[in-house]
Design a protein around this motif. Sequence first.
Motif, PDB file in Angstrom:
ATOM      1  N   ALA A  86       3.072  -3.268   1.715  1.00 18.62           N
ATOM      2  CA  ALA A  86       4.117  -2.636   2.523  1.00 18.62           C
ATOM      3  C   ALA A  86       4.449  -1.225   2.062  1.00 18.62           C
ATOM      4  CB  ALA A  86       5.383  -3.494   2.492  1.00 18.62           C
ATOM      5  N   LEU A  87       3.912  -0.804   0.935  1.00 19.58           N
ATOM      6  CA  LEU A  87       4.192   0.533   0.418  1.00 19.58           C
ATOM      7  C   LEU A  87       3.367   1.573   1.166  1.00 19.58           C
ATOM      8  CD1 LEU A  87       4.140  -0.201  -3.432  1.00 19.58           C
ATOM      9  CD2 LEU A  87       6.150   0.042  -1.958  1.00 19.58           C
ATOM     10  N   ALA A  88       4.030   2.606   1.658  1.00 21.46           N
ATOM     11  CA  ALA A  88       3.322   3.682   2.354  1.00 21.46           C
ATOM     12  C   ALA A  88       3.043   4.811   1.353  1.00 21.46           C
ATOM     13  CB  ALA A  88       4.175   4.179   3.518  1.00 21.46           C
ATOM     14  N   PRO A  89       1.960   5.580   1.558  1.00 24.06           N
ATOM     15  CA  PRO A  89       0.973   5.448   2.644  1.00 24.06           C
ATOM     16  C   PRO A  89      -0.289   4.705   2.217  1.00 24.06           C
ATOM     17  CG  PRO A  89       0.729   7.578   1.609  1.00 24.06           C
ATOM     18  CD  PRO A  89       1.824   6.871   0.851  1.00 24.06           C
ATOM     19  N   LEU A  90      -0.408   4.342   0.942  1.00 24.61           N
ATOM     20  CA  LEU A  90      -1.647   3.755   0.437  1.00 24.61           C
ATOM     21  C   LEU A  90      -1.497   2.284   0.073  1.00 24.61           C
ATOM     22  CD1 LEU A  90      -2.916   6.695  -1.818  1.00 24.61           C
ATOM     23  CD2 LEU A  90      -3.640   6.116   0.498  1.00 24.61           C
ATOM     24  N   GLY A  91      -0.540   1.620   0.690  1.00 19.78           N
ATOM     25  CA  GLY A  91      -0.317   0.208   0.370  1.00 19.78           C
ATOM     26  C   GLY A  91      -1.543  -0.653   0.607  1.00 19.78           C
ATOM     27  N   GLY A  92      -2.263  -0.383   1.697  1.00 16.30           N
ATOM     28  CA  GLY A  92      -3.452  -1.173   2.004  1.00 16.30           C
ATOM     29  C   GLY A  92      -4.508  -1.059   0.928  1.00 16.30           C
ATOM     30  N   LEU A  93      -4.664   0.134   0.368  1.00 18.72           N
ATOM     31  CA  LEU A  93      -5.654   0.351  -0.682  1.00 18.72           C
ATOM     32  C   LEU A  93      -5.302  -0.443  -1.933  1.00 18.72           C
ATOM     33  CD1 LEU A  93      -8.046   1.781  -2.027  1.00 18.72           C
ATOM     34  CD2 LEU A  93      -6.496   3.690  -2.534  1.00 18.72           C
ATOM     35  N   TRP A  94      -4.063  -0.332  -2.385  1.00 22.51           N
ATOM     36  CA  TRP A  94      -3.656  -1.035  -3.609  1.00 22.51           C
ATOM     37  C   TRP A  94      -3.663  -2.546  -3.408  1.00 22.51           C
ATOM     38  CZ3 TRP A  94      -4.487   1.929  -7.351  1.00 22.51           C
ATOM     39  CH2 TRP A  94      -4.175   3.286  -7.308  1.00 22.51           C
ATOM     40  N   ALA A  95      -3.278  -2.991  -2.211  1.00 24.78           N
ATOM     41  CA  ALA A  95      -3.301  -4.424  -1.922  1.00 24.78           C
ATOM     42  C   ALA A  95      -4.739  -4.946  -1.942  1.00 24.78           C
ATOM     43  CB  ALA A  95      -2.656  -4.707  -0.569  1.00 24.78           C
ATOM     44  N   ALA A  96      -5.677  -4.157  -1.418  1.00 26.84           N
ATOM     45  CA  ALA A  96      -7.092  -4.561  -1.441  1.00 26.84           C
ATOM     46  C   ALA A  96      -7.597  -4.673  -2.872  1.00 26.84           C
ATOM     47  CB  ALA A  96      -7.935  -3.553  -0.659  1.00 26.84           C
ATOM     48  N   ILE A  97      -7.189  -3.757  -3.729  1.00 27.76           N
ATOM     49  CA  ILE A  97      -7.597  -3.808  -5.133  1.00 27.76           C
ATOM     50  C   ILE A  97      -7.022  -5.060  -5.800  1.00 27.76           C
ATOM     51  CG2 ILE A  97      -7.318  -2.693  -7.382  1.00 27.76           C
ATOM     52  CD1 ILE A  97      -7.412  -0.005  -5.893  1.00 27.76           C
ATOM     53  N   LEU A 107     -13.555 -11.059   1.561  1.00 24.00           N
ATOM     54  CA  LEU A 107     -14.102  -9.819   2.105  1.00 24.00           C
ATOM     55  C   LEU A 107     -13.365  -9.386   3.370  1.00 24.00           C
ATOM     56  CD1 LEU A 107     -17.931 -10.380   1.569  1.00 24.00           C
ATOM     57  CD2 LEU A 107     -16.406  -8.869   0.291  1.00 24.00           C
ATOM     58  N   VAL A 108     -13.043 -10.341   4.234  1.00 17.92           N
ATOM     59  CA  VAL A 108     -12.292 -10.007   5.445  1.00 17.92           C
ATOM     60  C   VAL A 108     -10.943  -9.405   5.080  1.00 17.92           C
ATOM     61  CG1 VAL A 108     -11.093 -10.977   7.450  1.00 17.92           C
ATOM     62  CG2 VAL A 108     -13.438 -11.686   6.945  1.00 17.92           C
ATOM     63  N   ALA A 109     -10.268  -9.992   4.105  1.00 19.46           N
ATOM     64  CA  ALA A 109      -8.961  -9.485   3.693  1.00 19.46           C
ATOM     65  C   ALA A 109      -9.074  -8.092   3.085  1.00 19.46           C
ATOM     66  CB  ALA A 109      -8.316 -10.447   2.697  1.00 19.46           C
ATOM     67  N   ILE A 110     -10.039  -7.894   2.205  1.00 19.94           N
ATOM     68  CA  ILE A 110     -10.178  -6.596   1.536  1.00 19.94           C
ATOM     69  C   ILE A 110     -10.515  -5.490   2.529  1.00 19.94           C
ATOM     70  CG2 ILE A 110     -11.639  -5.271  -0.044  1.00 19.94           C
ATOM     71  CD1 ILE A 110     -11.775  -7.758  -1.826  1.00 19.94           C
ATOM     72  N   LEU A 148      -0.589 -14.948  -9.608  1.00 22.68           N
ATOM     73  CA  LEU A 148       0.464 -13.943  -9.758  1.00 22.68           C
ATOM     74  C   LEU A 148       0.041 -12.613  -9.142  1.00 22.68           C
ATOM     75  CD1 LEU A 148       1.695 -14.700 -13.400  1.00 22.68           C
ATOM     76  CD2 LEU A 148       2.832 -15.270 -11.242  1.00 22.68           C
ATOM     77  N   ILE A 149      -1.233 -12.263  -9.315  1.00 18.66           N
ATOM     78  CA  ILE A 149      -1.726 -11.033  -8.698  1.00 18.66           C
ATOM     79  C   ILE A 149      -1.632 -11.134  -7.177  1.00 18.66           C
ATOM     80  CG2 ILE A 149      -3.768  -9.613  -8.311  1.00 18.66           C
ATOM     81  CD1 ILE A 149      -4.666 -10.277 -11.128  1.00 18.66           C
ATOM     82  N   SER A 150      -2.039 -12.272  -6.626  1.00 24.00           N
ATOM     83  CA  SER A 150      -2.006 -12.442  -5.168  1.00 24.00           C
ATOM     84  C   SER A 150      -0.588 -12.393  -4.622  1.00 24.00           C
ATOM     85  CB  SER A 150      -2.661 -13.772  -4.781  1.00 24.00           C
ATOM     86  OG  SER A 150      -4.061 -13.703  -4.892  1.00 24.00           O
ATOM     87  N   LEU A 151       0.349 -12.935  -5.344  1.00 24.29           N
ATOM     88  CA  LEU A 151       1.742 -12.912  -4.877  1.00 24.29           C
ATOM     89  C   LEU A 151       2.294 -11.488  -4.824  1.00 24.29           C
ATOM     90  CD1 LEU A 151       3.240 -16.031  -6.715  1.00 24.29           C
ATOM     91  CD2 LEU A 151       2.464 -15.845  -4.341  1.00 24.29           C
ATOM     92  N   GLY A 152       1.648 -10.579  -5.535  1.00 25.98           N
ATOM     93  CA  GLY A 152       2.064  -9.186  -5.473  1.00 25.98           C
ATOM     94  C   GLY A 152       1.475  -8.419  -4.314  1.00 25.98           C
ATOM     95  N   VAL A 153       0.542  -9.038  -3.582  1.00 24.61           N
ATOM     96  CA  VAL A 153      -0.122  -8.333  -2.485  1.00 24.61           C
ATOM     97  C   VAL A 153       0.835  -7.938  -1.354  1.00 24.61           C
ATOM     98  CG1 VAL A 153      -1.841  -8.582  -0.640  1.00 24.61           C
ATOM     99  CG2 VAL A 153      -2.412  -9.244  -2.986  1.00 24.61           C
ATOM    100  N   PRO A 154       1.703  -8.848  -0.848  1.00 25.42           N
ATOM    101  CA  PRO A 154       2.573  -8.442   0.274  1.00 25.42           C
ATOM    102  C   PRO A 154       3.488  -7.262  -0.039  1.00 25.42           C
ATOM    103  CG  PRO A 154       2.487 -10.829   0.103  1.00 25.42           C
ATOM    104  CD  PRO A 154       1.826 -10.299  -1.123  1.00 25.42           C
TER     105      PRO A 154
END
Length: 220
Positions: free
Chosen positions: A73-84, A177-180, A63-69
């Motif tokens: 997509a949220l700007a500007p820190l979407g990448g950070l939250w997705a990595a977490i 690790l590559v994804a994060i 369920l956590i992983s399904l929330g990653v996409p």
Amino acid sequence: MRAPDALDWDGYCARWSAAHGGYDPRRAPSLVRGWLRLGHTLGSALLRAGVGSPNTVTLFGLLISLGVPPVAALAPLGGLWAAILILLAAFADTIDGVLAVIADRATRLGQVYDSAADRLSEAAWVLAFALLGAPVWLAVAAGAVMWLHEYVRARATVAGLPDIGAVTVAERPTRILVAIFGLLATLFDDRAATLTMAIAVLVALVGLGQLLRAVVKALR
């Protein structure tokens, strides 16, 4: 009822080895070994706290992983939250296997659940990179080669492979690790999503080659 005491590291390795064709995780590369040891520590703590259902943890991680996409997509820190989120999902993915081993609750159906959850999780991560600008064809290629890596191992096991074949450079900890780090890099460079998917394809192809060589040697 009081939760049973968790096994120590050596006892865990012995059970893990028995469940993975005799491969001893203490002989694994340092990255894989360190990840398993961290999972053992966290899983032991959860077991002592009374959490002993591996399937529940598997579902939680999925369920956590399904929330990653959508989060990516949220700007500007979407990448950070997705990595977490991926880091949390990775912990869950490791801990469910640890619980199955140290609580002696490993089942064949649970293994199917875990494998399916891993593939769906990785598909969600790849989708996140496509949303962040990676070419769709490249993201699909990365997902496909990662999937093929696990499919070859599964089919080789059915065909009589006596163990996991080989610990390759493209195992689950490497993908995580590559994804994060790829998601974190998107905070600084718009081309990072494309570069990450290219790296994922390259690593997955090398890992697939290592696995195929081991499979051919074992089954010939």
